[in-house]
Design a protein around this motif. Structure first.
Motif, PDB file in Angstrom:
ATOM      1  N   ASP A  48     -11.399 -19.116   6.148  1.00 52.86           N
ATOM      2  CA  ASP A  48     -10.537 -19.927   7.017  1.00 52.86           C
ATOM      3  C   ASP A  48     -10.909 -19.734   8.490  1.00 52.86           C
ATOM      4  O   ASP A  48     -10.894 -20.691   9.277  1.00 52.86           O
ATOM      5  N   GLN A  86      11.800 -15.218   7.850  1.00 53.54           N
ATOM      6  CA  GLN A  86      10.908 -16.357   8.082  1.00 53.54           C
ATOM      7  C   GLN A  86      11.650 -17.564   8.631  1.00 53.54           C
ATOM      8  O   GLN A  86      11.105 -18.342   9.416  1.00 53.54           O
ATOM      9  N   SER A 102       3.009 -13.158  17.723  1.00 48.94           N
ATOM     10  CA  SER A 102       1.714 -13.302  17.059  1.00 48.94           C
ATOM     11  C   SER A 102       0.557 -12.974  17.984  1.00 48.94           C
ATOM     12  O   SER A 102      -0.540 -13.493  17.825  1.00 48.94           O
ATOM     13  N   SER A 145      -1.365 -15.496  10.090  1.00 49.38           N
ATOM     14  CA  SER A 145      -2.092 -16.769  10.018  1.00 49.38           C
ATOM     15  C   SER A 145      -3.542 -16.550  10.411  1.00 49.38           C
ATOM     16  O   SER A 145      -3.840 -16.007  11.482  1.00 49.38           O
ATOM     17  N   TRP A 146      -4.465 -17.005   9.550  1.00 49.00           N
ATOM     18  CA  TRP A 146      -5.897 -16.822   9.796  1.00 49.00           C
ATOM     19  C   TRP A 146      -6.636 -18.159   9.921  1.00 49.00           C
ATOM     20  O   TRP A 146      -7.861 -18.173   9.987  1.00 49.00           O
ATOM     21  N   LYS A 147      -5.903 -19.261   9.947  1.00 44.24           N
ATOM     22  CA  LYS A 147      -6.570 -20.550   9.885  1.00 44.24           C
ATOM     23  C   LYS A 147      -7.062 -21.029  11.248  1.00 44.24           C
ATOM     24  O   LYS A 147      -7.958 -21.855  11.326  1.00 44.24           O
TER      25      LYS A 147
END
Length: 1933
Positions: A369, A209, A264, A319-321
């Motif tokens: 989200d 990360q 991504s 990430s789903w926001k």
């Protein structure tokens, strides 16, 4: 309470000597800049120190110095300093504050020097990564993690060394995976490895990360490292030996690695989708190296958990926001829930279900989200899929309904969160133009939820979500009585938390909605809110039982007051306006109790505070609170006490009124039988005492400060009041510990005294309160004698208190007192009474604290010829060493005595059992060792030798007693005779016992034969009764021998377990380092083998159950030990015992009877040693093998396979019952159920028996412990969906088994065929029930329906009934009408030949149960046009005489009653009316009304048929005559029912009449259906009835009628007078004292007649004898030997008669009889049963108000207060009757104890030493009554009576003509006084002589005798005192 924060452990820098010297030398700087030189010196000083705190301070100083440096000062010296800091950083442990200090210092390096610092730290990290040993791996991993945790310099270094770090982590993980393969059985080591592995995976994720540029262009070297990590992750995911935490983290790591390698974009989602599906084709977009490594995760047989953990990783690491990057992300978002739901169908482990629930909630959050962004960015397909009503939402709701009742709280919580998120998803996806209030989806969901049963716990959370999102008014509009319904549910402990949470959401939301309404609607909204929420609450509090409203106070009321504090005024006003008399049932608390409850909750919340206006602002008057503190109901008293004690501030000063209230409360409330009340009382008084302590400290501080004089005086006065109050409290609590005090009073007093000792002190040193001055030696002795109590808790509290009392008062430091107490404890340790050894252990515990114990012990040893080589401690010896030496001495002494007694037991076990049972000494040794501080022993060599001796003695003890407990029948081993003839043969019997019993019961019966050729040495003891030293023969019973043996085994197990668990182990670890200890590995393993032998061979349950306790201690120690060999023992032992079970046969030593005896306990103990957080490999292996053994097919059963199968079934039963295994056992429930059902098919009885027990256990495990009297209550049932979701394997199994069973059910042939498993199958299926939330499919239950219906054709009645119950769950509520109609169509419409009545009966039963279920679930009538009524009318012949089968007649009538028998019919009114008329016609033509002599009713089903007929008739003529319109037939019907020749019909009729009378009395209606003829029939029946049950019922009915009107009694045509009736009733009661119901009814009715006789104007002169006989009968029914029901009846009789007979100024019964009634009342007020006492205490509310105090009139008080009030009232009645002298002598005789009879002298002749005590045979005991307290009460009131008479002396005038008569009476009184005085003096002398004849410290050796004699002595003394005060005067006449 303030909890001290846990301090972090600080350790100094730990470097080896050479490295530390080099490092210090490198910091020796001669020249250079001053700043660097100072820095070097600081670091050098730091490294030379050993104090870690000082090191931290110097590191901080070095950081400040570093910050001040500049780039010009860089050089070698600075590099050395930075190198030192880096080396320290990488050396210290992870959580050491020193590491954080170094990181802070390195972070202070100026910007220009950051590179040099990074180079130094990187070099140190590189060294750590290069060549660390395996033991350093966790430390290095922690260091890497620490560098990435808020340490920028460290993160920079890790990024520079990224490849090296990844390779190192990969290497570490590979080593961990390799190590894990060799740790089988070593649970602690395996758990540590799991934690290390988890840390390594988490650290690798951190490294990935924190990579600044990602891995977009992955180099070949990086590919290898990343590929290696991925391989490790794959191995962890696919290896089920890893715990879920590691696997879940590995799943996240996989997704993170894919994201890091691919970015991504849409390709990432495609790869993750492929991984979830397990499809290699989905990995095409991934790089080749990544695709190759991921193929291992796409294997065809990967564990199902892989998908679960990858789903978790996808949700957590992506990430789903923001808006979704592409269509593959939308596909992934919808794929996750589908994957989880598919996986959920096969989940067995509860832990996995927990993960599934959590991940689903995480998914719903991610979906939210996505929708939180602009709505137009969300794809339409996704919006449609997430909207309410979609297929996905439907499946998710099914998951919620299946799991909201899950046993795990976490699953239920996650399910609720998921439901909340689904509602929010629907809100976000609903069209913007739609009205939320008219949403059909939400409306349908709300109605469905409200239609569910209220015992469904998940319903509350779901409704709470609806309230939170849509407001409370929506629910209240649908169900207005919702608040009252929820308040009723608060009485159920299991539902109270859920109901209160929903209530809080409702009233908070409702208040907000009302307050925010339109302005024109806001006026009066608070009154509306009060009507909705507060008024129902007050109604429940006033009219419900106090125990049912406990949880309202705990859960609901505080929340309501927090929401609206101003509502308190409304509550108080409403309750004070209530009428003083209660309108509810007698068991309710009334307005007073409700007021206390509300005020208490308000006081605790700080709503009602103290002020100068009086108690809590004048809200409540003081007399009202005083009445509440002694109220009859426990909860009212507790609420009142809580009101006084609880406060929002702990420093609030107590007022004098509050202290007086406690003085008023405490005396009558100390003796409470209820454990809950005692606990609440102690807890509340603790709060009060804490207030005293805290506020006194505040007052003392204020006294020191300068204040005005008035304030200082007030504070000084408050402290003085505190002192007086505490001294009063302490003195009163000590005073009540008199001999003979009840257990409950001792317990309460000792608890409170221990509280005083903790919060204040009893030391002799002067302090503010000086409580030590209150304690006298007599008080201390009474506390000491409490140690002799039979109750363990009292012993423990008394021992604890004695250690805190002033030593001068206790007096144990005196050598003579110490010697006496020591001798008493040693004598008690050889008592034959088991509890005496516990007393001895507590006494020894007291003596261990004394410095002079060893000299006293040496003198005792010398007297007994023992040589103890122990030196007494010198005066300066520390207390810890004194305790160790005393313990060593006591254990040595007890061990020597035990060895000597053991030698005697080896020659004669009978003599040992009778005179010196072995278990007492062993128990004392165990108890003494428990108080030893193992960590600071100094006499280690002596302890090692002592431990070896103790273990050897334990083995010897076991050898002596094990033949008894290991025999095949230990309980019946010795004849239960104690005469000399039979006891002579006991020795021979013991010699014949050999532990070689077999399991021959499988093949042939075992005959007892005298063993031949026994090679054991014969005992030299002759076969004569054993004798003691005086030549007197011992009286030995079988109980004594058995108790001696199994208790000895128990103590051996406890002692061995204590030694293994508490003593340090002497062993050598893997590094060849020796750890010194007191017990060796060989000894521990020997103890384990001993436990194995005992558990596998003992037959006596007490022996192996308690050996199990000791073995659990051993297994607990094995897992925690550092020895590798010991850690592997449980796994090895488990494998061995399972192999032995497999190989067992009828000749095996393993006991297959007694539920396999100790074998299940042995396996339980081994499995419980496995950590719950591990993979539970032992449990899984054991369950697999046991289930394989238990499911052996019937055709394979042989002598060799049956015994293992029985063992397996018994062991499985024990494991399923073991709560410690928790949810880990749930995955094996399905297999266990299959084994139990299949076991019923075995031809061997033992297998079927064990299967029965296993099946019963599994039913409890699945459906929960029975929570109601109704066997079929839905509280112990489950919906079909939930059942088959949790146990999916049972669906095909039950279906297959049911098919086989149904195939055997065929009643056409007339032969009974019963499949062995059919009953079990139907029982399981009948435990299921349908749910309105199940939808139309009902989870595929349709295949069961035809099979169950076919089972209803069985020729076995019970099978038909079970089939009818089982069919109900499989029919939806909406389908019940059509199903019932189709079933009715199968019935023949008219009689025809060859009708199968079994078919008809089974069909009718199914119709009946379906209709009952519909009536319960739907709460609405059947839909119009169902055709059910017409179908029944067409088949009415089934209820008539045309049907020859009485069973089907009765069943058809039951169906009619279900439809027509109540006022809420399932049919329409017209249809129901027609059906009633048809039923009435059948009834009038039946045998019940028009019997046919030619065809008498005989045969099966007769009684059932007649009872069904009677039910119809009673509904028509008693229950609902208006509905049936049977006005003309009513009289005939009731007459026929009462005169029926079948007593069952008469009994049912009387029951219904009695119930109807009770209902009409509660509703205050007159019985219009009851005419004079019926009453005449009832009186005739009472005179002539022969059946006791019917006679008792008819007398109860007449009791109800007699209270309404005067009855005319007839015997045929003859009219009976009241005297004749009374004589008959009294004779009846005297002749049937064995029949509780008949005696109670007869005496109650007779009492009503007595009251009528006394109250009538024309009394029969001959009735006086009847009255005397009645009074004697009432008195005889109050004895302790009477059943509780009889005493309750007498209490009600006396309460009813209190105003008319006992307080009547005319004395209608005469003085002796009236006083006798008072004596009976006082006896009941001291009864042991609380219900009896409470019932008797109601007399205070029946006594005329003018005879009582103003505050006491009409108030129900507790029994002690009622007793005091009653004696006071009786003294007043003596004066009112003019019988002062007679009353005085009557009370004096009570005081003397005339109830003891003339046996006192005989009792004195017997000594306690001559008593023969048979174990477990106890007489009638009253553990609540306190005779000495009763005597003191009488003495006090007699003294008050004398004082009152003396004050009235001379108030009246005496006529001269009466002088002679008065003088004569005075002379008679003086003579009587002299006689009583002589008697009392003689009693004083005799009791004193008897007390002196008792042995030393009789309180311990002869406790009961000492208490009895003390009581007699005290009685006589108080009687002499009263007689000495008495002066005969004219006022007594």
């Amino acid at each position: 309470m303030v909890v001290k924060k846990k301090t972090t452990k600080v350790e100094a820098v730990a470097l080896d000597e050479e490295k530390l010297c080099k490092l210090i030398a490198s910091l020796s700087v001669d020249g250079g800049a001053d700043g660097v030189k100072q820095l070097a010196q600081t670091l050098q000083s730091c490294l030379e120190l050993t104090d870690p705190v000082q090191q931290i301070q110097l590191i901080k100083k070095a950081g400040s110095q570093l910050e001040a440096l500049s780039e010009e000062q860089a050089g070698g010296a600075l590099d050395a300093c930075l190198n030192a800091l880096a080396l320290v950083y990488t050396s210290v442990q992870a959580k050491n504050p020193l590491r954080r200090a170094v990181a802070s210092a390195l972070g202070s390096v100026p910007q220009g020097l950051q590179g040099r610092a990074a180079d130094r730290l990187s070099a140190c990290l590189s060294d750590c990564l290069s060549s660390p040993g395996p033991e350093q791996h966790p430390h290095v991993i922690d260091t890497i993690s620490a560098c990435l945790d808020g340490f920028p310099l460290g993160e920079r270094c890790i990024n520079e060394l990224q490849l090296q770090v990844l390779k190192f982590i990969c290497k570490v993980l590979h080593e961990y995976l390799h190590q894990n393969r060799g740790l089988a059985g070593r649970h602690i080591a395996q758990a540590q490895l799991m934690q290390s592995c988890l840390a390594a995976v988490k650290t690798s994720m951190l490294v990935l990360q924190r990579c600044p540029d990602g891995f977009g262009g992955v180099l070949p070297a990086q590919q290898d490292a990343l590929g290696g990590l991925l391989s490790c992750y794959t191995h962890i995911l696919t290896d089920e030996e890893f715990i879920q935490a590691v696997q879940s983290t590995a799943g996240m790591a996989v997704v993170l690695l894919v994201r890091s390698a691919m970015g991504s974009g849409d390709e990432v989602a495609a790869v993750v989708c492929g991984l979830l599906r397990g499809s290699v084709q989905g990995l095409e977009s991934a790089p080749r190296w990544l695709r190759q490594r991921c193929e291992g995760l796409c294997a065809g047989r990967r564990p199902p958990g892989v998908s679960l953990y990858l789903c978790h990783g996808a949700l957590a690491m992506l990430s789903w926001k923001a808006s979704l990057p592409g269509p593959r992300w939308e596909e992934l978002l919808l794929l996750v829930p589908k994957t989880l739901l598919d996986l959920d169908a096969g989940v067995k482990e509860s832990s996995t279900a927990m993960v599934v629930a959590r991940v689903l909630t995480l998914w719903s959050g991610a979906a939210l989200d996505c929708l939180q962004e602009e709505k137009h960015l969300c794809p339409p397909g996704l919006r449609a899929a997430l909207r309410g009503g979609s297929e996905l939402q439907r499946r998710l709701l099914e998951h919620i309904y299946s799991h909201w009742e899950h046993p795990l709280d976490g699953v239920r919580h996650q399910t609720r969160s998921l439901f909340h998120n689904l509602l929010r998803l629907h809100q976000h996806t609903r069209p913007a133009a739609s009205d939320p209030a008219e949403d059909p989806y939400v409306a349908e969901l709300t109605h469905s939820l409200l239609g569910l049963e209220w015992h469904t716990r998940g319903k509350y959370g779901a409704l709470g979500c609806l309230v939170e999102l849509h407001g409370a008014e929506r629910l209240l509009s649908i169900q207005p009585p919702l608040p009252s319904r929820l308040l009723d549910l608060m009485g159920d402990q299991t539902l109270a938390p859920y109901a209160s949470d929903l209530l809080e959401r409702l009233f908070v939301s409702h208040k907000a909605q009302l307050a925010g309404g339109a302005p024109e609607e806001t006026e009066g909204w608070m009154e509306r809110w009060h009507r909705t929420w507060v008024d129902p609450l007050l109604h429940v509090l006033c009219h419900s039982r106090p125990d049912q409203t406990t949880y309202i106070l705990d859960y609901f009321l505080p929340k309501l007051l927090r929401c609206s504090p101003s509502s308190l005024a409304h509550m108080v006003q409403a309750l004070q306006d209530s009428p003083p008399r209660r309108t509810g049932p007698s068991c309710s608390r009334g307005a007073l109790g409700a007021l206390m409850t509300c005020l208490r909750a308000a006081r605790a919340q700080g709503v009602a505070t103290s002020s100068g206006e009086g108690l809590w602002g004048g809200l409540i008057p003081l007399p009202l609170l005083q009445s509440a503190l002694i109220h009859k109901h426990d909860q009212v008293r507790m609420d009142a006490l809580g009101l006084v004690c609880e406060s929002h501030r702990s420093t609030e000063v107590l007022t004098l009124q509050e202290m007086d209230l406690i003085r008023h409360f405490l005396p009558p409330n100390l003796n409470s039988q209820s454990p809950g009340v005692r606990q609440q009382t102690v807890s509340l008084l603790k709060k009060l005492l804490c207030r005293v302590k805290d506020s006194s400290q505040l007052l003392q501080k204020r006294l020191v400060q300068e204040r005005d004089q008035e304030g200082r005086a007030q504070d000084q006065r408050s402290l003085h009041q505190y002192k007086e109050f505490l001294r009063w409290l302490c003195g009163n609590l000590l005073e009540v510990l008199f001999p003979g005090a009840s257990f409950s009073k001792c317990l309460m007093s000792l608890n409170l005294l221990n509280l005083l000792a903790q919060l204040f002190t009893f030391t002799a040193e002067p302090d503010v309160f000086a409580l030590g001055e209150v304690v006298t030696p007599a008080h201390a002795q009474n506390v000491l004698y409490c140690v002799a109590s039979n109750f363990l808790e009292v012993k423990q509290l008394a021992t604890s208190l004695l250690r805190q009392l002033p030593p001068s008062a206790v007096g144990l430091q005196e050598p003579e007192a110490m010697r006496c107490l020591l001798q008493a404890s040693l004598d008690l340790s050889t008592s034959t009474k088991p509890y005496d050894s516990v007393t001895a252990a507590h006494l020894l515990h007291l003596l261990l604290q004394q410095r002079e114990l060893i000299p006293v012990l040496l003198r005792c040893a010398q007297d007994q010829g023992l040589d103890l080589q122990i030196r007494p401690p010198v005066p300066q010896t520390p207390d810890t060493l004194v305790l160790e030496l005393n313990t060593l001495a006591v254990v040595q002494f007890l061990l020597r005595r035990l060895q000597a007694e053991l030698s005697g037991a080896e020659s004669s076990l009978l003599q040992a059992a009778a005179s010196f049972p072995l278990y007492g000494r062993a128990h004392c040794i165990t108890a003494v060792l428990q108080h030893l501080n193992i960590e600071c022993l100094s006499q280690t060599e002596q302890w090692r030798g002592l431990v070896s001796e103790l273990i050897a003695v334990c083995y010897r003890m076991s050898d002596v007693v094990s033949p008894v407990v290991q025999s095949s029948s230990p309980e019946g081993l010795i004849p239960m005779d104690s005469d000399s003839e039979t006891s002579g043969g006991l020795q021979k019997i013991l010699q014949e016992i050999q532990p070689r019993d077999t399991n021959d019961f499988f093949n042939s019966a075992r005959e007892l034969e005298t063993p031949q050729g026994d090679d054991r040495p014969q005992s030299k003891t002759p076969h004569t009764p054993p004798r003691n030293a005086d030549g007197e023969g011992y009286r030995v019973t079988a109980q004594m021998v058995l108790v001696c043996c199994w208790r000895s085994m128990k103590e051996v197990a406890m002692l061995l377990g204590q030694l293994c668990q508490s003593l340090p182990l002497h062993y050598t670890n893997e590094k060849e380092l020796t750890h010194p200890g007191l017990i060796t590995q060989e000894q521990v393993e020997g103890v384990g083998l001993y436990f194995r032998q005992q558990l596998l061979q003992s037959r006596h349950r007490g022996a192996f159950e308690l050996a199990y306790v000791g073995f659990v201690r051993l297994t607990d120690m094995l897992c925690r030990s550092g020895s590798r060999a010991l850690q592997q023992l449980p796994s090895r032992w488990l494998s061995e015992v399972l192999e032995e079970v497999k190989c067992s046969d009828p000749t095996s030593k393993l006991c297959a009877t007694r539920r396999s005896a100790g074998i299940p306990f042995y396996i339980q103990a081994l499995l419980s040693s496995e950590p719950k957080s591990s993979s539970c490999s032992l449990l899984k292996m054991t369950m697999r093998e046991l289930i394989a053994l238990a499911t052996a097919s019937a055709d394979q059963n042989t002598d060799g396979s049956t015994v293992p199968q029985v063992h397996a079934l018994n062991i499985l039963r024990a494991l399923y019952r073991d709560t410690r295994l928790g949810e880990n056992i749930i995955p094996f429930v399905s297999d266990g159920m299959q084994a139990a059902v299949l076991g019923f098919t075995s031809p061997v009885w033992a297998v079927r028996n064990s299967s029965t027990l296993l099946f019963s256990t599994l039913i409890t495990r699945i459906f929960g412990v029975k929570r109601g009297k109704d066997e079929h209550s839905k509280k112990n049932r489950m919906t079909g969906r939930e059942f088959f979701t949790r146990f999916p394997a049972l669906y095909p199994f039950l279906l297959t088994q049911l098919e086989e069973a149904a195939a055997t059910v065929e009643s056409d042939s007339g032969h009974v065929k019963l499949h062995p498993s059919l009953f079990l199958l139907l029982l399981v299926l009948s435990r299921l029930y349908p749910s309105p939330m199940d939808g139309s499919s009902s989870l595929g239950l349709a295949p069961f329906m035809p099979l169950i219906i076919r089972c209803s054709r069985s020729a076995v009645y019970r099978t038909r009934e079970m089939a009818a119950r089982a069919v109900v769950p499989f029919v939806l509520v909406t389908q019940v009408p059509s199903t019932v109609h189709s079933l009715l169509q199968e019935l023949p419409p008219e009689p025809r030949p060859k009708i199968q009545h079994n078919h008809i009966h089974g069909t009718l039963l199914q119709v009946l149960f379906l209709l009952r279920s519909f009536q319960t679930d739907s709460h609405r009538p059947l839909p119009a046009g169902s055709g059910i009524g017409e179908a029944l009318r067409q088949r009415m012949w089934l209820a008539s005489r045309q049907n020859s089968c009485l069973v089907t007649r009765g069943a058809f009538l039951d169906v009619l009653m279900c439809l027509c028998g109540s006022n809420t019919s399932l049919l329409e009114n017209s249809e129901a009316g027609a059906l009633r008329q048809a039923a009435l016609s059948v009834l009038m033509a039946s045998e019940l009304i028009t019997p046919d002599s030619s065809s008498a009713l005989l045969g099966p089903g007769t009684t059932q048929y007649l009872l069904s007929l009677a039910q119809v008739g009673l509904s028509a003529c008693v229950d609902f005559p208006d509905l049936w319109r049977a006005f003309e037939q009513r009289k005939q019907l009731l007459d026929s029912l009462l005169r029926s020749s079948h007593y069952e019909v008469r009994e049912l009729t009387l029951e219904i009449i009695l119930r109807k009378l009770h209902e009409e009395e509660e509703n205050k209606r007159s019985p219009l259906w009851l005419d004079e003829t019926t009453v005449s029939d009832l009186t005739n029946m009472a005179v002539r009835e022969t059946r006791h049950q019917c006679l008792a019922k008819v007398l109860q009915v007449l009791c109800m009628l007699s209270s309404k009107c005067e009855l005319l009694w007839k015997d045929g045509a003859k009219t009976l007078s009241q005297k004749e009736v009374l004589m008959r009733l009294l004779t009846l009661a005297e002749n049937f004292t064995h029949s509780v119901a008949l005696l109670s009814a007869a005496l109650t009715l007779a009492s009503q007649l007595v009251v009528e006789l006394v109250s009538s104007d024309h009394q029969d002169p001959g009735a006086a004898g009847c009255l005397a006989q009645w009074g004697a009968l009432v008195s005889s029914c109050c004895g302790e030997e009477q059943p509780v029901e009889v005493k309750l009846m007498v209490a009600k009789v006396l309460v009813t008669c209190s105003s008319s007979l006992m307080t009547n100024p005319r004395l209608p019964l005469g003085f002796p009889a009236t006083v006798s009634l008072w004596r009976s009342l006082f006896t009941l007020l001291q009864d042991e049963d609380q219900d009896v006492r409470d019932s008797a205490s109601d007399f205070t509310s029946r006594v005329p108000a003018h005879l009582l105090h103003k505050d006491a009139a009409g108030v129900s008080v507790c029994a002690p207060a009622a007793l005091d009030l009653g004696v006071e009232l009786l003294c007043c009645m003596f004066e009112l009757w003019g019988q002062l002298a007679a009353g005085f002598f009557a009370l004096t005789q009570w005081l003397m104890g005339d109830e003891d009879g003339n046996d006192q002298e005989d009792a004195d002749e017997s000594s306690c030493q001559d008593e023969v005590d048979f174990l477990f045979e106890k007489g009638e005991l009253n553990l609540w009554a306190e005779p000495l307290q009763w005597v003191k009460l009488l003495h006090r009131h007699l003294c008050s009576l004398i004082v009152r008479v003396e004050q009235n002396e001379g108030a009246g005038t005496v006529d001269l003509g009466q002088v002679h008569q008065i003088q004569t009476q005075v002379h008679q009184i003086q003579t009587q006084v002299h006689q009583i005085q002589t008697q009392a003096q003689a009693q004083v002398l005799l009791s004193q002589q008897a007390l002196t004849r008792l042995p030393a410290l009789p309180q311990f050796s002869c406790t009961a005798e000492h208490v009895r004699l003390t009581l007699r002595h005290r009685r006589a003394e108080l009687a002499l005192d009263v007689l000495g005060r008495f002066k005969p005067t004219t006022s007594y006449f």
